[in-house]
Design a protein around this motif. Structure first.
Motif, PDB file in Angstrom:
ATOM      1  N   LYS A   1      62.337 -16.431  36.564  1.00  0.00           N
ATOM      2  CA  LYS A   1      61.780 -15.249  35.901  1.00  0.00           C
ATOM      3  C   LYS A   1      61.777 -15.378  34.382  1.00  0.00           C
ATOM      4  O   LYS A   1      61.073 -14.636  33.700  1.00  0.00           O
ATOM      5  CB  LYS A   1      62.515 -13.990  36.352  1.00  0.00           C
ATOM      6  CG  LYS A   1      62.297 -13.686  37.839  1.00  0.00           C
ATOM      7  CD  LYS A   1      60.814 -13.550  38.195  1.00  0.00           C
ATOM      8  CE  LYS A   1      60.590 -13.220  39.653  1.00  0.00           C
ATOM      9  NZ  LYS A   1      59.188 -13.020  39.993  1.00  0.00           N
ATOM     10  N   GLN A   2      62.504 -16.360  33.827  1.00  0.00           N
ATOM     11  CA  GLN A   2      62.474 -16.613  32.383  1.00  0.00           C
ATOM     12  C   GLN A   2      61.429 -17.658  32.005  1.00  0.00           C
ATOM     13  O   GLN A   2      61.120 -17.828  30.834  1.00  0.00           O
ATOM     14  CB  GLN A   2      63.853 -17.067  31.895  1.00  0.00           C
ATOM     15  CG  GLN A   2      64.886 -15.968  31.923  1.00  0.00           C
ATOM     16  CD  GLN A   2      66.286 -16.470  31.627  1.00  0.00           C
ATOM     17  OE1 GLN A   2      66.496 -17.638  31.322  1.00  0.00           O
ATOM     18  NE2 GLN A   2      67.261 -15.579  31.720  1.00  0.00           N
TER      19      GLN A   2
ATOM     20  N   ARG B   1      57.181 -17.230  36.367  1.00  0.00           N
ATOM     21  CA  ARG B   1      57.669 -15.860  36.544  1.00  0.00           C
ATOM     22  C   ARG B   1      56.792 -14.963  37.407  1.00  0.00           C
ATOM     23  O   ARG B   1      57.272 -13.988  37.959  1.00  0.00           O
ATOM     24  CB  ARG B   1      57.946 -15.206  35.207  1.00  0.00           C
ATOM     25  CG  ARG B   1      56.723 -14.795  34.419  1.00  0.00           C
ATOM     26  CD  ARG B   1      57.078 -13.945  33.205  1.00  0.00           C
ATOM     27  NE  ARG B   1      58.084 -14.570  32.396  1.00  0.00           N
ATOM     28  CZ  ARG B   1      57.983 -14.769  31.092  1.00  0.00           C
ATOM     29  NH1 ARG B   1      56.926 -14.359  30.437  1.00  0.00           N
ATOM     30  NH2 ARG B   1      58.940 -15.363  30.426  1.00  0.00           N
ATOM     31  N   SER B   2      55.515 -15.287  37.547  1.00  0.00           N
ATOM     32  CA  SER B   2      54.653 -14.419  38.351  1.00  0.00           C
ATOM     33  C   SER B   2      54.758 -14.704  39.855  1.00  0.00           C
ATOM     34  O   SER B   2      54.201 -13.965  40.657  1.00  0.00           O
ATOM     35  CB  SER B   2      53.200 -14.532  37.901  1.00  0.00           C
ATOM     36  OG  SER B   2      52.709 -15.834  38.163  1.00  0.00           O
TER      37      SER B   2
ATOM     38  N   CYS C   1      70.229  -8.838  41.251  1.00  0.00           N
ATOM     39  CA  CYS C   1      68.937  -9.446  41.601  1.00  0.00           C
ATOM     40  C   CYS C   1      67.762  -8.651  41.047  1.00  0.00           C
ATOM     41  O   CYS C   1      66.809  -9.236  40.528  1.00  0.00           O
ATOM     42  CB  CYS C   1      68.824  -9.618  43.115  1.00  0.00           C
ATOM     43  SG  CYS C   1      69.918 -10.923  43.721  1.00  0.00           S
ATOM     44  N   TYR C   2      67.828  -7.333  41.143  1.00  0.00           N
ATOM     45  CA  TYR C   2      66.737  -6.546  40.562  1.00  0.00           C
ATOM     46  C   TYR C   2      66.751  -6.617  39.040  1.00  0.00           C
ATOM     47  O   TYR C   2      65.689  -6.649  38.414  1.00  0.00           O
ATOM     48  CB  TYR C   2      66.774  -5.102  41.068  1.00  0.00           C
ATOM     49  CG  TYR C   2      66.178  -4.983  42.454  1.00  0.00           C
ATOM     50  CD1 TYR C   2      64.831  -5.262  42.683  1.00  0.00           C
ATOM     51  CD2 TYR C   2      66.958  -4.607  43.538  1.00  0.00           C
ATOM     52  CE1 TYR C   2      64.275  -5.170  43.949  1.00  0.00           C
ATOM     53  CE2 TYR C   2      66.408  -4.507  44.810  1.00  0.00           C
ATOM     54  CZ  TYR C   2      65.070  -4.784  45.009  1.00  0.00           C
ATOM     55  OH  TYR C   2      64.518  -4.691  46.265  1.00  0.00           O
ATOM     56  N   ASP C   3      67.927  -6.686  38.426  1.00  0.00           N
ATOM     57  CA  ASP C   3      68.002  -6.860  36.970  1.00  0.00           C
ATOM     58  C   ASP C   3      67.384  -8.190  36.547  1.00  0.00           C
ATOM     59  O   ASP C   3      66.849  -8.310  35.442  1.00  0.00           O
ATOM     60  CB  ASP C   3      69.450  -6.791  36.472  1.00  0.00           C
ATOM     61  CG  ASP C   3      70.003  -5.362  36.466  1.00  0.00           C
ATOM     62  OD1 ASP C   3      69.212  -4.400  36.613  1.00  0.00           O
ATOM     63  OD2 ASP C   3      71.240  -5.215  36.330  1.00  0.00           O
ATOM     64  N   LEU C   4      67.467  -9.186  37.443  1.00  0.00           N
ATOM     65  CA  LEU C   4      66.874 -10.503  37.170  1.00  0.00           C
ATOM     66  C   LEU C   4      65.404 -10.567  37.599  1.00  0.00           C
ATOM     67  O   LEU C   4      64.803 -11.629  37.588  1.00  0.00           O
ATOM     68  CB  LEU C   4      67.682 -11.602  37.872  1.00  0.00           C
ATOM     69  CG  LEU C   4      69.104 -11.809  37.355  1.00  0.00           C
ATOM     70  CD1 LEU C   4      69.876 -12.769  38.255  1.00  0.00           C
ATOM     71  CD2 LEU C   4      69.079 -12.319  35.914  1.00  0.00           C
ATOM     72  N   HIS C   5      64.847  -9.427  38.006  1.00  0.00           N
ATOM     73  CA  HIS C   5      63.433  -9.271  38.346  1.00  0.00           C
ATOM     74  C   HIS C   5      63.032  -9.836  39.705  1.00  0.00           C
ATOM     75  O   HIS C   5      61.904 -10.321  39.868  1.00  0.00           O
ATOM     76  CB  HIS C   5      62.528  -9.822  37.233  1.00  0.00           C
ATOM     77  CG  HIS C   5      62.832  -9.214  35.904  1.00  0.00           C
ATOM     78  ND1 HIS C   5      62.484  -7.925  35.590  1.00  0.00           N
ATOM     79  CD2 HIS C   5      63.492  -9.705  34.821  1.00  0.00           C
ATOM     80  CE1 HIS C   5      62.902  -7.649  34.381  1.00  0.00           C
ATOM     81  NE2 HIS C   5      63.524  -8.703  33.891  1.00  0.00           N
ATOM     82  N   ALA C   6      63.952  -9.761  40.676  1.00  0.00           N
ATOM     83  CA  ALA C   6      63.560 -10.076  42.054  1.00  0.00           C
ATOM     84  C   ALA C   6      62.479  -9.080  42.459  1.00  0.00           C
ATOM     85  O   ALA C   6      62.496  -7.919  42.042  1.00  0.00           O
ATOM     86  CB  ALA C   6      64.754  -9.956  42.996  1.00  0.00           C
ATOM     87  N   ASN C   7      61.541  -9.522  43.274  1.00  0.00           N
ATOM     88  CA  ASN C   7      60.482  -8.631  43.726  1.00  0.00           C
ATOM     89  C   ASN C   7      60.926  -7.799  44.919  1.00  0.00           C
ATOM     90  O   ASN C   7      60.348  -6.753  45.199  1.00  0.00           O
ATOM     91  CB  ASN C   7      59.235  -9.434  44.079  1.00  0.00           C
ATOM     92  CG  ASN C   7      58.682 -10.115  42.852  1.00  0.00           C
ATOM     93  OD1 ASN C   7      59.098 -11.215  42.519  1.00  0.00           O
ATOM     94  ND2 ASN C   7      57.787  -9.448  42.145  1.00  0.00           N
TER      95      ASN C   7
END
Length: 150
Positions: free
Chosen positions: A79-80, A85-86, A104-110
């Motif tokens: 995600k970085q 990231r997409s 995980c959501y803070d790290l942008h898990a979908n």
């Protein structure tokens, strides 16, 4: 949709086999690549070393507890990275810990899903992933360089 490319990042051989078998029972035309640890997953995603010919996945199914580099580290790196990231990442974990879900959501898990212990429920979950992510959701288009590399 053309053939779906899925990267399963999972160190448990039984979970790998089960996921493969369930996906074969769906109507999805797919190619499943498997990474057994986080370092291999990143090499495949970045097309490094022995994985130069790896296909950029449309979706990543990511276990959290992996050897060498855990799923949280993989998720953070993907995600970085602007070129990765997409790619949608679904975390599949046995953990129901609020701290894992939040991280995980803070790290942008979908998406964060807990792996059911019951075989039928696991099959239902994989089939729902297939229906939602490959029939309902619009996935990001691949870049020309990614298409050319395939």
């Amino acid at each position: 949709m053309a053939q779906a490319h899925i990267l399963l990042v999972e160190d448990n051989p039984a979970d790998v086999r089960l996921t493969q078998e369930i996906l074969r029972e769906t109507s999805l035309d797919f190619e499943l690549a498997v990474a057994r640890d986080g370092e291999q997953a990143m090499a495949m995603l970045r097309r490094q070393g022995a994985h130069q010919d790896a296909t950029v996945p449309d979706l990543v199914l990511l276990d959290l507890n992996l050897p060498r580099k855990d799923g949280r580290e993989v998720l953070a790196e993907v995600k970085q990275d602007p070129s990765l990231r997409s790619i949608p990442i679904i975390v599949l974990s046995t953990s129901k810990a609020e701290s894992d879900v939040r991280t995980c959501y803070d790290l942008h898990a979908n998406c964060y899903l807990t792996k059911p212990v019951d075989l039928n429920h696991f099959a239902e979950m994989v089939q729902m992933i297939e229906r939602f992510w490959f029939n309902l959701a619009l996935l990001p288009p691949k870049s020309r360089s990614e298409i050319a590399a395939e």
